[in-house]
Design an enzyme around this catalytic site. Structure first.
Site, PDB file in Angstrom:
ATOM      1  N   ASP A   1       5.601  41.253  90.511  1.00 21.27           N
ATOM      2  CA  ASP A   1       6.224  41.700  89.269  1.00 21.27           C
ATOM      3  C   ASP A   1       6.313  40.558  88.254  1.00 21.27           C
ATOM      4  OD1 ASP A   1       7.911  44.023  88.194  1.00 21.27           O
ATOM      5  OD2 ASP A   1       9.312  42.365  87.940  1.00 21.27           O
TER       6      ASP A   1
ATOM      7  N   GLU B   1       1.051  41.749  88.304  1.00 17.79           N
ATOM      8  CA  GLU B   1       1.313  42.532  87.089  1.00 17.79           C
ATOM      9  C   GLU B   1       1.276  41.552  85.917  1.00 17.79           C
ATOM     10  OE1 GLU B   1       5.229  43.398  85.963  1.00 17.79           O
ATOM     11  OE2 GLU B   1       4.793  45.352  85.091  1.00 17.79           O
TER      12      GLU B   1
END
Ligand code: GLC
Length: 571
Positions: free
Chosen positions: A224, A286
């Protein structure tokens, strides 16, 4: 268009890669644990629920699953606020439930990637609590970004950074006696303090976390916000806050909180850890880093194996945009020998079955659509979404599917304000409704409880709209022409014709403002962006986004077809 005319130039080509690692071509299905399946009936999806439904994913024909966070968390940002990286939140079950889920997935031949959230923790994490209870300048505070404020009494935030969820990126602490203290940085919600990645103790703590899960047998991680982890030394002001807001402007100098060079050695060490385990473990970042030539630096051979292709995800459904974006993708990722990923949906963006229904909204705006906004055309949206998916699944590289898109699920665009949970909604006073509309529990069996088989009780943390009954999985299994069967067929053929490992060449006679076609091995993939039917080249129809297409039929508006040809040569 005259035969052979190159309207937009030659475009990119890509060569097949045989026998390579799974992550170069695999199809990865994103499970959002809160909304996939709920075994204990409390309205929140859980790990036993996932385990009980894994067979259906095996049937779908995917290679791997990625689970959004299930860690201990106060759930201020749906689990992206982690209070313990090495434990399961009781909402989702226990570590033993995780082990059972993993074992069952492996039994079914599915790999399991889990979400790692390294940029920030929850404010309830023991590290942050210790920092709050320690004095300024202490090693505990060094785990995060604590700073004195500006202004005479420190009453102004240390710099001008903004939170991506709205409002300032700094919150001031309060001492037990009520007097104000230092400020801490949070690029997201105030409950998500940013960790200080310049601190070697933070780095080694995360290396231990990686090993904890790798030892348990996970096949890798979705990471993330990796581009946020390192901050420019001294945390200088964002030089362009008026124009760029919390973000950055592509092609211009990078702001001090995004994609700093210092992250790369960290990922190289992580990669070495993954590589020290058997079985091709992989990480997908990401990394919101554009242009893709820049993102490609994140997938050099000793860093991430994959990154999400945000250029493709952001594409308007328009021939020229896709032509450019696909060219950029192959050129960038081929230059470093990495696969491109292809992705149309995730838990942060408006579902493509709604996005393509005539709405003027960029998927990554994460603003959402609420009851007072213009509503999408459901029929048009689904027709185009099916076309888009079939177009995407023919592309060489790795593809991502977000839970529910295989049912053709639209966004919940009429969710009432009282159900909203996304911090974006609260931090912007409801101006941005946020991402809840794509996170609604899945409908499995129509009419089972009020949540269509999501559980037995009908409880649901976000209510389904009534129309979800029509999309229930049991209404689609074995039904010719259903969206579920289209996905299954496409995934089966993708394997059979080795499209993931395959090649890419534009079909020059089918490239223009109203048509886009490419060849991958023996399969021609063509989509009609125009309003008129288009005659197709010779070839056997093996898949079509509209039901009932026969060999020799013309291609209708918004339709994608896969044609099988004998010759693998360039179109
Ligand atoms: C990522 C996640 C998103 C989350 C944010 C902060 O973008 O996908 O859901 O809110 O990071 O962790």
């Amino acid at each position: 268009m005259a035969a052979g005319e190159l309207v937009w130039g030659a475009g990119a080509a890509h060569e097949a890669k045989a026998g390579a690692e799974w992550w170069r071509s695999g199809v990865i299905y994103q499970i959002y644990p809160r909304s996939f399946a709920d075994a204990n009936g409390d309205g929140m999806g859980d790990l036993p629920g996932i385990t009980s439904r894994l067979d259906s994913l095996r049937e779908l024909g995917i290679d791997a699953i990625w689970l959004s966070p299930f860690y201990r968390s106060p759930q201020k940002d749906a689990g992206y606020d982690v209070a313990d990286y090495c434990d399961v939140d009781p909402l989702f079950g226990t570590l033993a439930d995780f082990d059972s889920m993993l074992a069952r997935a492996h039994e079914l031949g599915l790999r399991v990637l889990i979400d790692l959230v390294p940029n920030h923790s929850s404010d309830k994490h023991a590290w942050f609590q210790a920092a709050l209870n320690s004095p300024a300048g202490s090693p505990e505070r060094e785990f995060y970004h604590f700073k004195d404020g500006r202004g005479e009494n420190g009453e102004l935030p240390p710099n001008n950074w903004l939170s991506l969820f709205g409002g300032p990126a700094w919150t001031r602490t309060v001492h037990p006696d009520g007097t104000p203290g230092q400020w801490y940085l949070h690029l997201f919600d105030s409950s998500q303090p940013d960790l200080n990645w310049a601190n070697p103790s933070v780095q080694s703590a995360f290396e231990d976390i990686l090993r904890f899960w790798l030892d348990r047998g996970v096949d890798g991680f979705r990471v993330d916000q990796p581009h946020a982890m390192a901050k420019a030394a001294g945390l200088p002001d964002h030089p362009d806050i008026e124009r760029a807001g919390a973000g950055f402007i592509e092609g211009e100098a990078s702001p001090p909180m995004w994609f700093q060079e210092e992250v790369h050695p960290i990922f190289r060490r992580w990669r070495a850890i993954l590589d020290s385990y058997p079985g091709d473990r992989a990480m997908c970042g990401e990394a919101y880093v554009l242009p893709l030539s820049f993102m490609a630096l994140w997938v050099r051979s000793d860093e991430f194996q994959q990154t999400f292709n945000f250029r493709f995800l952001n594409s308007e459904w328009d021939a020229k945009t896709l032509f450019d974006n696909i060219n950029e993708s192959f050129e960038a990722f081929d230059s470093v020998g990495a696969p491109s990923t292809w992705v149309l949906n995730n838990h942060d963006v408006l579902r493509h079955a709604s996005r393509f229904g005539g709405l003027k909204i960029k998927p990554t705006d994460s603003d959402g659509v609420g009851p007072n906004d213009p509503q999408p055309d459901r029929e048009l949206g689904l027709r185009r979404a099916r076309g888009a998916t079939l177009f995407m699944l023919g592309l060489a590289g790795s593809a991502y599917i977000y839970q529910g898109e295989e049912l053709g699920l639209p966004e919940h665009t009429t969710l009432a304000p009282e159900f909203r949970q996304d911090p974006t909604f609260f931090r912007t006073g409801g101006k941005r409704v946020g991402r809840d509309g794509c996170r609604v529990p899945l409908p499995w069996e129509a009419g089972i409880g009020a949540a269509n088989g999501f559980n037995a009780t009908g409880a649901a943390w976000l209510p389904q709209p009534d129309i979800y009954t029509e999309y229930s999985r049991d209404h689609q299994v074995g039904v010719e022409g259903s969206t579920l069967e289209l996905y299954k067929q496409a995934l089966r053929l993708r394997k059979e014709y080795k499209l993931g490992e395959g090649s890419f060449n534009w079909l020059n006679e089918y490239v223009g403002p109203s048509i886009l076609g490419y060849q991958n091995g023996k399969i021609l993939v063509i989509h009609n962006f125009g309003h008129q039917p288009v005659e197709l080249p010779a070839g056997e129809v093996v898949a079509s986004s509209l039901h009932g297409m026969k060999t020799g039929h013309p291609l209708a508006a918004d339709q994608t077809v896969w044609l099988k040809v004998e010759c693998e040569t360039k179109g």
